[in-house]
Design a protein around this motif. Structure first.
Motif, mmCIF file in Angstrom:
data_model
loop_
_atom_site.group_PDB
_atom_site.id
_atom_site.type_symbol
_atom_site.label_atom_id
_atom_site.label_comp_id
_atom_site.label_asym_id
_atom_site.label_seq_id
_atom_site.Cartn_x
_atom_site.Cartn_y
_atom_site.Cartn_z
ATOM 1 N N LEU A 41 -27.504 27.874 101.955
ATOM 2 C CA LEU A 41 -27.115 26.711 102.758
ATOM 3 C C LEU A 41 -27.524 26.858 104.213
ATOM 4 C CD1 LEU A 41 -23.622 25.857 101.244
ATOM 5 C CD2 LEU A 41 -25.749 24.552 101.035
ATOM 6 N N LYS A 42 -27.364 28.044 104.777
ATOM 7 C CA LYS A 42 -27.767 28.247 106.172
ATOM 8 C C LYS A 42 -29.261 27.990 106.336
ATOM 9 C CE LYS A 42 -23.979 31.295 107.351
ATOM 10 N NZ LYS A 42 -23.513 32.656 107.585
ATOM 11 N N LYS A 43 -30.048 28.480 105.403
ATOM 12 C CA LYS A 43 -31.498 28.262 105.468
ATOM 13 C C LYS A 43 -31.825 26.773 105.291
ATOM 14 C CE LYS A 43 -35.825 29.874 103.464
ATOM 15 N NZ LYS A 43 -36.460 30.728 102.471
ATOM 16 N N TYR A 44 -31.195 26.136 104.304
ATOM 17 C CA TYR A 44 -31.453 24.717 104.040
ATOM 18 C C TYR A 44 -31.048 23.861 105.242
ATOM 19 C CZ TYR A 44 -31.745 20.270 101.600
ATOM 20 O OH TYR A 44 -32.095 19.001 101.226
ATOM 21 N N LEU A 45 -29.878 24.126 105.788
ATOM 22 C CA LEU A 45 -29.371 23.318 106.899
ATOM 23 C C LEU A 45 -30.134 23.565 108.200
ATOM 24 C CD1 LEU A 45 -25.565 23.560 106.102
ATOM 25 C CD2 LEU A 45 -27.048 21.565 105.820
ATOM 26 N N SER A 46 -30.932 24.622 108.265
ATOM 27 C CA SER A 46 -31.750 24.856 109.456
ATOM 28 C C SER A 46 -32.937 23.899 109.500
ATOM 29 C CB SER A 46 -32.223 26.315 109.504
ATOM 30 O OG SER A 46 -33.210 26.553 108.514
#
Length: 138
Positions: A41-46
């Motif tokens: 999620l952190k990667k996607y939301l970046s």
């Protein structure tokens, strides 16, 4: 406009679906292991804007919580803690796995693909997301 992201949470796999940026179409995104969800999620939301999380709420036929509800509550707490600015909506997920299996069967994919439980989870997340989109459109 920000995407809507839906989850079919399980202790072995998490099915994930998202809308397009205009929130018109629900698409299956992926299935990942629960331990990898935060990193994913952190990667996607970046790179992508998500305005709402929709989490499938496991219920029994009589409307009471199913056995997996405690795990889903833990997942929701994890989302709240790590992404406090993204509201979380709960959506009844009864029958989504059966509906997903039926949809996969009707799509004509081969037997090996139909036995892929990850595919079922991704399609289930897509059904949860589609149900949510229909609910908010009224």
């Amino acid at each position: 406009m920000a995407r809507i992201m839906a989850f079919d949470y399980g202790t072995k796999r998490v099915g994930i679906a998202v809308t397009d940026p205009m929130q018109i179409i629900a698409n299956g995104l992926t299935t990942i292991h629960p331990k990898d969800i935060l990193e994913f999620l952190k990667k996607y939301l970046s790179t992508e804007s998500v305005g709402t999380f929709v989490v499938g709420e496991p219920k029994q036929m009589d409307g009471t919580d199913s056995q997996s509800a405690q795990h889903v509550r833990g997942f929701v707490n994890l989302l709240n803690k790590n992404f406090p600015d993204i509201p979380i909506k709960m959506m009844d997920e009864r029958f989504t796995s059966k509906m997903a299996s039926a949809a996969i069967l009707q799509s004509g994919v081969n037997k090996k693909a139909r036995q892929d439980k990850g595919l079922v989870d991704t399609v289930s997340a897509t059904i949860i997301l589609q149900s949510y989109m229909e609910k908010i459109s009224f």
